[in-house]
Design an enzyme around this catalytic site. Structure first.
Site, PDB file in Angstrom:
ATOM      1  N   LEU A  13     123.530  29.161  -3.802  1.00  0.00           N
ATOM      2  CA  LEU A  13     123.247  29.375  -2.469  1.00  0.00           C
ATOM      3  C   LEU A  13     122.036  30.493  -2.341  1.00  0.00           C
ATOM      4  CD1 LEU A  13     125.776  29.211   0.358  1.00  0.00           C
ATOM      5  CD2 LEU A  13     123.736  30.895   0.371  1.00  0.00           C
ATOM      6  N   THR A  15     119.629  32.003   0.780  1.00  0.00           N
ATOM      7  CA  THR A  15     119.230  32.178   2.220  1.00  0.00           C
ATOM      8  C   THR A  15     117.755  32.623   2.216  1.00  0.00           C
ATOM      9  OG1 THR A  15     119.682  34.628   2.392  1.00  0.00           O
ATOM     10  CG2 THR A  15     121.532  32.997   2.567  1.00  0.00           C
ATOM     11  N   GLY A  16     117.261  32.385   3.399  1.00  0.00           N
ATOM     12  CA  GLY A  16     115.698  32.806   3.554  1.00  0.00           C
ATOM     13  C   GLY A  16     114.963  31.682   2.681  1.00  0.00           C
ATOM     14  N   LEU A  41     117.058  29.734   8.577  1.00  0.00           N
ATOM     15  CA  LEU A  41     116.985  29.708   9.927  1.00  0.00           C
ATOM     16  C   LEU A  41     116.300  28.386  10.428  1.00  0.00           C
ATOM     17  CD1 LEU A  41     118.020  31.257  12.600  1.00  0.00           C
ATOM     18  CD2 LEU A  41     115.773  32.455  12.556  1.00  0.00           C
ATOM     19  N   ASP A  73     121.934  30.550  10.890  1.00  0.00           N
ATOM     20  CA  ASP A  73     121.528  32.049  11.339  1.00  0.00           C
ATOM     21  C   ASP A  73     122.437  32.942  10.633  1.00  0.00           C
ATOM     22  OD1 ASP A  73     121.247  34.480  12.409  1.00  0.00           O
ATOM     23  OD2 ASP A  73     120.750  33.681  14.460  1.00  0.00           O
ATOM     24  N   SER A 154     114.966  46.357  -0.672  1.00  0.00           N
ATOM     25  CA  SER A 154     113.671  46.524  -0.586  1.00  0.00           C
ATOM     26  C   SER A 154     113.359  48.187  -1.209  1.00  0.00           C
ATOM     27  CB  SER A 154     113.032  46.554   0.780  1.00  0.00           C
ATOM     28  OG  SER A 154     111.602  47.209   1.025  1.00  0.00           O
ATOM     29  N   TYR A 167     114.296  48.674   9.623  1.00  0.00           N
ATOM     30  CA  TYR A 167     114.367  47.939   8.316  1.00  0.00           C
ATOM     31  C   TYR A 167     114.603  48.829   7.262  1.00  0.00           C
ATOM     32  CZ  TYR A 167     112.002  44.964   4.860  1.00  0.00           C
ATOM     33  OH  TYR A 167     111.913  44.289   3.436  1.00  0.00           O
ATOM     34  N   SER A 170     118.477  49.208   7.113  1.00  0.00           N
ATOM     35  CA  SER A 170     119.162  47.947   6.931  1.00  0.00           C
ATOM     36  C   SER A 170     119.042  47.791   5.533  1.00  0.00           C
ATOM     37  CB  SER A 170     118.377  46.614   7.478  1.00  0.00           C
ATOM     38  OG  SER A 170     116.905  46.390   6.967  1.00  0.00           O
ATOM     39  N   ILE A 200     105.127  42.577  -1.900  1.00  0.00           N
ATOM     40  CA  ILE A 200     104.917  41.107  -2.226  1.00  0.00           C
ATOM     41  C   ILE A 200     104.256  40.359  -1.290  1.00  0.00           C
ATOM     42  CG2 ILE A 200     106.280  39.141  -3.344  1.00  0.00           C
ATOM     43  CD1 ILE A 200     107.073  41.784  -4.864  1.00  0.00           C
TER      44      ILE A 200
END
Ligand code: NAP
Length: 259
Positions: A13, A15-16, A41, A73, A154, A167, A170, A200
């Site tokens: 799976l 996401t994004g 999304l 979402d 990140s 950011y 997070s 990237i």
């Protein structure tokens, strides 16, 4: 196209999955034999990713896999739970590989950052990973299955970045969340690792002014920005049994930036 089929029996799976790193991860995992649930999304973008997986040049065997696209979402608890239910209903098993790539930026200096910008970035990048990961590991533990969870953080989560308090917070949170999950889930045979990309080339970084990109590139020991495939390569390793004794790690894919 990868030559090894290390993920022949995996259901992944992602996401994004409709863009950038997520799309490259889908391609790489499918190339290694995984069946892919591409989640985004933007449902049309996720469907486009699935179309690309079955395209010409796929290795024999990979073409016959039934990848599927799902709209979600990740910041909505009900949507994340429903996603896991849909994926399990579609494939009759929980995903054994879960890669959370969904993420956003809403940059502003701390002095001006609105509460809404703070909340949205934390909701997608941090809470979204918690929600998807929790639903996935609940399904894995209750079915007695092993798994590999890979969360895209990140390098900014480690070193900070001007204009990105939301950011950076997070992404730092993703590292702590992943390490804690690794401690809790090892005894269930579930490994949890995070990947820390540097800069990237994706739609996310296309928004950066050229001047800033040039400055950042000048700081990268490898002398250029990375590709989504550079990140996907590491994700495939962490998804596979080649990394069977690695959990709680934060793997930097930065070309040496901020080492
Ligand atoms: P991207 O091209 O913008 O892809 C992000 C994808 O996530 C988009 O398809 C986006 O859909 C989707 N998404 C956004 N909000 C979502 C939500 N609430 N639920 C589900 N999907 C959602 O970005 P990228 O560069 O590939 O980034 C992928 C991940 O790598 C992110 O977590 C990012 O923070 C991280 N990362 C990127 C870099 C970099 O240099 N590119 C560096 C370090 C870390 P929409 O297009 O519809 O919004």
């Amino acid at each position: 196209m990868a030559t090894q089929l290390r993920l022949r029996s995996a259901l992944a799976l992602v996401t994004g999955a409709g863009s950038g790193i997520g799309r490259a991860v889908c391609a790489r995992l499918a190339g290694e034999g995984a069946t892919v649930a591409a989640c985004d999304l933007d449902e049309a973008a996720a469907r486009k990713t699935v179309q690309l997986l079955g395209g010409p040049g796929s290795e024999e065997g990979v073409l016959r896999r039934n990848h599927a696209a799902f709209q979600v979402d990740v910041s909505e608890a009900r949507a994340a739970r429903s996603l896991l239910q849909q994926v399990q209903a579609c494939f009759s098993r929980p995903p054994s590989v879960v890669v959370s790539c969904a993420g956003i930026t809403q940059d502003e200096f701390l002095l001006q950052m609105s509460e809404d910008d703070w909340d949205r970035v934390i909701a997608v990048n941090l809470k979204g990973i918690f929600l998807v990961m929790q639903a996935a590991v609940q399904a894995l533990v209750s079915s007695g299955s092993h798994g590999s969870i890979i969360n895209i953080s990140s390098i900014v989560g480690k070193v900070g970045n001007v204009g990105q308090t939301n950011y950076a917070a997070s992404k730092a949170g993703v590292i702590g969340l992943t390490q804690t999950a690794a401690r809790e889930l090892g005894r269930h045979g579930i490994r949890c690792n995070s990947v820390l990309p540097g800069f990237i080339v994706t739609p996310m970084t296309q928004k950066m002014p050229q001047k800033v990109k040039d400055k950042v590139t000048g700081m990268i020991p490898m002398g250029h920005m990375g590709t989504p495939e550079d990140v996907a390569e590491v994700v495939a390793f962490l998804a596979s049994e080649d990394s069977g004794y690695i959990t709680g790690a934060s793997v930097e894919v930065t070309g040496g930036l901020f080492m």
